[in-house]
Design a protein around this motif. Structure first.
Motif, short mmCIF file in Angstrom:
data_model
loop_
_atom_site.label_atom_id
_atom_site.label_comp_id
_atom_site.label_asym_id
_atom_site.label_seq_id
_atom_site.Cartn_x
_atom_site.Cartn_y
_atom_site.Cartn_z
N ASP A 84 11.64 7.82 3.80
CA ASP A 84 11.06 7.39 5.08
C ASP A 84 9.64 6.85 4.87
O ASP A 84 9.22 5.91 5.56
N ILE A 85 8.90 7.45 3.94
CA ILE A 85 7.53 7.00 3.66
C ILE A 85 7.54 5.61 3.06
O ILE A 85 6.77 4.73 3.45
N ASN A 86 8.42 5.39 2.09
CA ASN A 86 8.49 4.07 1.45
C ASN A 86 9.94 3.68 1.19
O ASN A 86 10.48 3.94 0.12
N PRO A 87 10.57 3.03 2.16
CA PRO A 87 11.98 2.63 1.99
C PRO A 87 12.17 1.50 0.97
O PRO A 87 13.30 1.15 0.66
N ASN A 88 11.06 0.94 0.46
CA ASN A 88 11.15 -0.13 -0.53
C ASN A 88 11.08 0.38 -1.96
O ASN A 88 11.17 -0.41 -2.90
N ASP A 89 10.89 1.69 -2.15
CA ASP A 89 10.81 2.25 -3.49
C ASP A 89 12.23 2.45 -4.00
O ASP A 89 12.87 3.46 -3.75
N THR A 90 12.73 1.49 -4.75
CA THR A 90 14.13 1.52 -5.17
C THR A 90 14.40 2.60 -6.21
O THR A 90 15.54 3.07 -6.32
N GLU A 91 13.41 2.99 -7.00
CA GLU A 91 13.58 4.09 -7.94
C GLU A 91 13.93 5.37 -7.18
O GLU A 91 14.87 6.08 -7.53
N LEU A 92 13.16 5.66 -6.14
CA LEU A 92 13.45 6.83 -5.31
C LEU A 92 14.78 6.66 -4.59
O LEU A 92 15.58 7.60 -4.49
N MET A 93 15.03 5.47 -4.07
CA MET A 93 16.27 5.22 -3.33
C MET A 93 17.49 5.58 -4.17
O MET A 93 18.42 6.26 -3.70
N SER B 161 0.81 -1.22 0.00
CA SER B 161 0.00 0.00 0.00
C SER B 161 0.84 1.27 0.00
O SER B 161 0.32 2.34 -0.29
N LYS B 162 2.12 1.15 0.30
CA LYS B 162 3.00 2.32 0.26
C LYS B 162 3.31 2.74 -1.18
O LYS B 162 3.76 3.86 -1.42
N PHE B 163 3.09 1.84 -2.12
CA PHE B 163 3.27 2.16 -3.53
C PHE B 163 1.96 2.73 -4.06
O PHE B 163 0.97 2.01 -4.18
N ARG B 164 1.96 4.02 -4.40
CA ARG B 164 0.72 4.70 -4.76
C ARG B 164 0.34 4.51 -6.21
O ARG B 164 -0.69 5.02 -6.65
N ASP B 165 1.17 3.78 -6.98
CA ASP B 165 0.86 3.56 -8.39
C ASP B 165 0.02 2.31 -8.61
O ASP B 165 -0.26 1.94 -9.75
N ALA C 15 6.84 -6.95 -1.69
CA ALA C 15 6.30 -5.69 -2.19
C ALA C 15 7.25 -5.05 -3.19
O ALA C 15 6.81 -4.55 -4.24
N THR C 16 8.54 -5.07 -2.92
CA THR C 16 9.51 -4.47 -3.84
C THR C 16 9.53 -5.22 -5.16
O THR C 16 9.53 -4.60 -6.23
N SER C 17 9.53 -6.54 -5.12
CA SER C 17 9.57 -7.33 -6.35
C SER C 17 8.38 -7.01 -7.25
O SER C 17 8.51 -6.91 -8.47
N LEU C 18 7.21 -6.84 -6.64
CA LEU C 18 6.00 -6.64 -7.43
C LEU C 18 5.80 -5.20 -7.86
O LEU C 18 5.51 -4.91 -9.02
N ALA C 19 5.92 -4.25 -6.93
CA ALA C 19 5.38 -2.91 -7.14
C ALA C 19 6.40 -1.83 -7.44
O ALA C 19 6.00 -0.71 -7.74
N GLN C 20 7.70 -2.11 -7.35
CA GLN C 20 8.66 -1.07 -7.66
C GLN C 20 8.55 -0.68 -9.13
O GLN C 20 7.96 -1.40 -9.94
N THR C 21 9.14 0.44 -9.47
CA THR C 21 8.92 1.05 -10.78
C THR C 21 9.15 0.10 -11.94
O THR C 21 8.38 0.08 -12.90
N TYR C 22 10.20 -0.69 -11.91
CA TYR C 22 10.47 -1.62 -13.01
C TYR C 22 10.23 -3.08 -12.59
O TYR C 22 10.85 -3.99 -13.12
N GLY C 23 9.31 -3.27 -11.64
CA GLY C 23 9.04 -4.58 -11.10
C GLY C 23 8.10 -5.42 -11.95
O GLY C 23 7.84 -5.14 -13.12
N VAL C 24 7.54 -6.45 -11.32
CA VAL C 24 6.74 -7.44 -12.03
C VAL C 24 5.49 -6.81 -12.66
O VAL C 24 5.15 -7.11 -13.81
#
Length: 573
Positions: A428-437, A214-218, A288-297
């Motif tokens: 801090d809001i979404n430490p799993n968003d690797t694009e932002l990281m 749910s931290k991934f707003r896309d 969550a990272t595997s599925l929802a990150q910018t270039y994920g599944v």
């Protein structure tokens, strides 16, 4: 004929064709919340039962004949049939609570087996219990009107309703009110061990993964298929099995359109009370990272679709996919079309925060790769970018793409401290968003925080399957400023971005400082032929990106070692 057991001296006969008609109503209903494989499962067991072969319905036969498993399938070690049967039961329950609440025949699959039962919906005094049916029997046929009246009426009502709806939509010009962003249904994970501990772990993992996703707003994450305004395109399902001192989570990401499994993985964790919550959180973050990150599944699944004449809602969403595709290659010739697409998306859907954030980044990219840069153009683009970014954050304060865009706009307007504060807040809001990281780490490093920013870039490179060349260029620059020139040369050679002048400038500095004369000469020639405007204003272009004056001076010195001749401050060459 199908004959439930008589009650109070009366018998109720069900014709197989009526049971098949009921099956068709279920399968064709939008309220039947089931994947393609679960629909095939239901069709198979119904047809086998109606044909008198109910005794042949076993987990093994379903796995082989419906799911396509090979002959070595072992239901004792692979619980796929049991899991899908649970999903199917829930789908049938929901259907009969919604669209099927007045249907004349109930089809259920009792727990403990896979043979369906059929029961006629009668007035209260004649309702029969649903019992398994394992054979088809010959009995006198009921009157013709009894067999077809309910089906005729139901089909006529459905056709009439659809006709009225279609006519109304055509006349009113109804259009979608929100973009078609992915909807993901997370089902409660199945407990395969049946203990209190395993139930708690299955429930805890489900909730933790929902929270991280749910931290991934896309994407839109839902837990129940009840009362959804739109069906979910994807399903995340899984199961938990306990051994003596550990548990294993198996998860599957399913495309509901055809029942195909797009991704699957398993995770192990120790059953230690002190570490259990942390273990569940770590597993949830990985999923969550595997599925929802910018270039994920999810991105990969949707980016591969080719939708002809797409409706407005899908067209708007596809604009965001096209932006990410452009960023992966940094092909500047694609940027004008991407920007125009995003502008149209926010015009059609002004509340689409992600599109506003990506549009802001497109405005920034117009000046990041414009040579020679023009102060008036840069100022106008930064102002547009900052306005679009703040519009995104105003619409959704937790939208990471909006916050990332605000970080970019502030950075290029030289409000470095403010930019880094926004980037930190977003991470801090979404430490799993690797694009932002990766982007925050890069801004942090370029502003002088190499020791803190470079590890974030390296982690993003490890976890994100996306723009590897972009990350590799950044890692090469990190190694360069650490003085590790062999490592920097290795990474820059891996990062092929042939049409991007920034890449060639970094490569020239690395090869010049490291003494790689042939490589440095090649990069110098490319820049002289393809980016003379950049060379003309080299200090200005470098200082736009690298913040500390001592870092800028060192970088320019390396470019001189590569053979680049340019006017420095004071007119020196």
């Amino acid at each position: 004929m199908i004959r439930p057991e008589p009650t109070a001296g009366r018998e109720h006969w069900l014709a197989p064709e009526d049971c098949r008609a009921q099956l068709a109503l279920i399968l064709n209903s939008a309220d039947f919340d089931a994947t393609g494989r679960e629909r095939r499962f239901l069709s198979h067991v119904v047809e086998e039962t109606l044909a008198g072969r109910g005794d042949r319905i076993k987990a093994y036969s379903i796995a082989v004949e419906v799911f396509g498993r090979d002959m070595s399938f072992d239901p004792q070690t692979d619980p796929i049939v049991r899991i899908e049967a649970g999903h199917l039961r829930r789908g049938l329950e929901r259907y009969y609570l919604t669209a099927g609440h007045d249907d004349p025949i109930l089809i259920t699959i009792p727990k403990g087996g896979y043979v369906p039962t059929f029961s006629a919906r009668s007035p209260p005094e004649t309702i029969e219990p649903a019992l398994p049916v394992n054979r088809a029997e010959k009995v006198p046929s009921p009157a013709r009107w009894m067999k077809v009246s309910w089906l005729t009426v139901a089909l006529a009502a459905i056709v009439a309703a659809l006709a009225v709806l279609a006519l109304g939509l055509a006349r009113s010009g109804v259009r979608p009110t929100s973009p078609e962003i992915p909807r993901l249904l997370v089902e409660t994970f199945d407990d395969l061990s049946g203990t209190e501990a395993s139930r708690a772990i299955a429930g805890g993992l489900t909730q933790e993964i929902v929270g991280q996703l749910s931290k991934f707003r896309d994407i839109i994450v839902v837990q129940s298929s009840e009362n959804l305004v739109a069906p979910s395109r994807f399903v995340l399902a899984g199961s938990v099995h306990l051994s003596a001192d550990s548990f294993r989570l198996r998860v599957r990401f399913i495309n509901r359109a055809d029942g195909s499994v797009l991704w699957a993985d398993s995770y192990d964790g120790a059953i230690k009370v002190a570490a259990l919550l942390e273990t569940e959180a770590n597993i949830a973050q990985k999923v969550a990272t595997s599925l929802a990150q910018t270039y994920g599944v999810i991105f990969q699944a949707d980016a591969s679709l080719n939708v002809s004449n797409p409706p407005d809602d899908w067209a708007a969403y596809s604009c965001t996919l096209s932006f990410y595709t452009y960023r992966a290659k940094l092909d500047q010739t694609a940027l004008p079309a991407v920007r125009a697409c995003l502008e149209k998306a926010v015009e059609r859907f002004p509340g689409y925060a992600t599109a506003w954030g990506l549009l802001s980044q497109a405005y920034i990219d117009e000046i990041r790769f414009l040579y020679p840069s023009d102060e008036a153009t840069s100022t106008a683009s930064i102002a547009r970018a900052l306005a679009a970014a703040r519009r995104a954050v105003e619409l959704d304060p937790l939208n990471i793409r909006g916050l990332q865009a605000e970080m970019f706009a502030l950075y290029f307007s030289k409000e470095i401290e403010a930019a880094l504060l926004v980037g930190k807040r977003a991470l801090d809001i979404n430490p799993n968003d690797t694009e932002l990281m990766g982007e925050y780490g890069y801004r942090l490093a370029l502003s002088g925080g190499w020791d803190h920013g470079c590890p974030l870039i390296e982690e993003a490179h490890t976890r994100n399957p996306g723009p590897l060349a972009y990350y590799e260029t950044a890692i090469a620059l990190c190694a360069y400023f650490r003085g590790d020139y062999p490592q920097a040369a290795m990474w820059i050679r891996k990062a092929t971005v042939p049409g991007n002048a920034n890449y060639h400038t970094i490569a020239a500095a690395i090869f010049g400082e490291g003494g790689y004369e042939a490589d440095a000469r090649r990069e110098r020639v490319w820049l002289e032929e393809n980016a003379p405007g950049l060379i003309k204003n080299l200090r200005q272009e470098v200082a736009m990106r690298i913040i500390r004056p001592e870092d800028v001076d060192f970088f320019l010195g390396s470019l001189k070692k590569a053979g680049l001749a340019f006017k420095d401050l004071g007119g020196q060459t």
